[in-house]
Design an enzyme around this catalytic site. Structure first.
Site, PDB file in Angstrom:
ATOM      1  N   ARG A 156      -8.056  20.157 -11.499  1.00 14.02           N
ATOM      2  CA  ARG A 156      -7.216  20.580 -12.614  1.00 14.02           C
ATOM      3  C   ARG A 156      -6.213  21.654 -12.196  1.00 14.02           C
ATOM      4  NH1 ARG A 156     -11.474  18.224 -14.952  1.00 14.02           N
ATOM      5  NH2 ARG A 156     -11.211  17.313 -17.008  1.00 14.02           N
ATOM      6  N   HIS A 157      -6.396  22.218 -11.016  1.00 14.39           N
ATOM      7  CA  HIS A 157      -5.360  23.082 -10.433  1.00 14.39           C
ATOM      8  C   HIS A 157      -4.314  22.157  -9.818  1.00 14.39           C
ATOM      9  CE1 HIS A 157      -7.588  26.817 -11.041  1.00 14.39           C
ATOM     10  NE2 HIS A 157      -8.663  26.154 -10.694  1.00 14.39           N
ATOM     11  N   ARG A 159     -11.709  31.450 -11.248  1.00 14.43           N
ATOM     12  CA  ARG A 159     -12.965  30.924 -10.725  1.00 14.43           C
ATOM     13  C   ARG A 159     -13.881  31.979 -10.108  1.00 14.43           C
ATOM     14  NH1 ARG A 159     -12.784  26.182 -13.487  1.00 14.43           N
ATOM     15  NH2 ARG A 159     -10.856  25.044 -13.036  1.00 14.43           N
ATOM     16  N   SER A 161     -13.384   9.141  -1.170  1.00 11.32           N
ATOM     17  CA  SER A 161     -13.351   8.074  -2.160  1.00 11.32           C
ATOM     18  C   SER A 161     -14.736   7.466  -2.366  1.00 11.32           C
ATOM     19  CB  SER A 161     -12.386   6.975  -1.702  1.00 11.32           C
ATOM     20  OG  SER A 161     -12.471   5.837  -2.535  1.00 11.32           O
ATOM     21  N   ARG A 174     -14.721   4.605  -3.830  1.00 14.92           N
ATOM     22  CA  ARG A 174     -14.344   3.192  -3.813  1.00 14.92           C
ATOM     23  C   ARG A 174     -14.389   2.623  -2.397  1.00 14.92           C
ATOM     24  NH1 ARG A 174      -8.457   0.505  -5.420  1.00 14.92           N
ATOM     25  NH2 ARG A 174      -9.196  -1.655  -5.472  1.00 14.92           N
TER      26      ARG A 174
END
Length: 269
Positions: A84-85, A175, A95, A97
């Site tokens: 979110r930064h 943080r 990953s 995936r």
């Protein structure tokens, strides 16, 4: 959890000095660098100048100092917060995936709170069954991108991160605060320690937002402030407002449209 400073911009203090000096000097950036390289400007003068500029809150030159980190074995719960930064930072993340996890290598992150609550075995049993189902899904031909649907927030992940100093300050503001979730707080503390090891001159500014080199007071709710161990050495914003109410020339009031119009008229907007 593993956090390692892989690299950082070479001559970071000199780069900061040149960036700041460009703003405050009639010398061109090229002339500033010539003085740095000829040592007409001593390293001590560079450090002193940077320290004074950092106190002013002039932040844009800080974007020119960059750090690269390798981060391993953190949870997906942490990663959802970390990404979110978005300004001044770049991520490459392992990953789920393209990486097929082996059952014996899928070591989930276990918060201490589960152990303190006496639920560690239940946690482990559930995630052991999750690992078995994940491995069974892969064996049955289910693609890794679909098998990962059973993986929880406790699943481990890795990052390669590039972040500039201005954003690192902002990350630490939020943080390193004791209100931050324990895992990301620990990770950022380790990032700070890595920077402090190589650049102690600027690492002193990497603090929670209540630090003396940041805001200097707590802007969280009074209830949260009273729970914080730093409340013994940091004022709360309400105390500052109280002082203003007592000794200020006017009481603080909410801004109305009249105040905005006054500014617009003054600036002839």
């Amino acid at each position: 959890m593993q956090v390692k400073l892989i690299d950082y911009a070479q001559q970071p203090l000199e780069k900061l000095y040149a960036a700041f000096r460009t703003c405050y000097s009639s010398d061109t950036p090229i002339e500033v660098w010539e003085k740095i390289k000829s040592e007409k400007i001593t390293h001590e003068k560079i450090r002193e100048f940077i320290t004074e500029r950092l106190k002013t809150g002039h932040a844009s030159p800080l974007e020119q100092i960059v750090f690269w980190f390798g981060i391993a074995n953190v949870s997906r719960s942490l990663s959802h917060q970390f990404v979110r930064h978005r300004i001044g930072i770049s991520f490459e993340q392992q990953s789920q995936r393209y990486v097929k996890f082996k059952q014996d290598k899928l070591a989930f992150v276990l918060p201490d709170s589960w152990s303190r609550a006496g639920l560690e075995s239940e946690f482990s049993d559930l995630l052991s069954k999750t690992s078995e189902l994940y491995a069974k899904a892969l064996k049955a031909g289910i693609p890794a991108e679909d098998a990962r649907f059973v993986l929880p927030n406790a699943a481990p992940t890795n990052f390669h991160v590039m972040v500039n100093f201005a954003e690192m300050l902002h990350i630490c503001d939020l943080r390193l605060c004791v209100r931050a979730q324990w895992e990301i707080r620990r990770m950022v503390a380790m990032m700070r320690a890595e920077i402090k090891h190589v650049l102690p001159e600027i690492a002193v500014f990497l603090q929670p937002k209540c630090g003396e080199n940041r805001m200097g007071y707590c802007d969280e709710s009074l209830d949260e402030y009273q729970k914080c161990p730093l409340s013994k050495v940091r004022p709360h914003k309400s105390a500052l407002f109280d002082l203003y109410e007592r000794y200020g020339t006017r009481k603080a009031q909410a801004l109305s449209e009249a105040e905005y119009r006054a500014v617009e008229e003054k600036e002839q907007l």
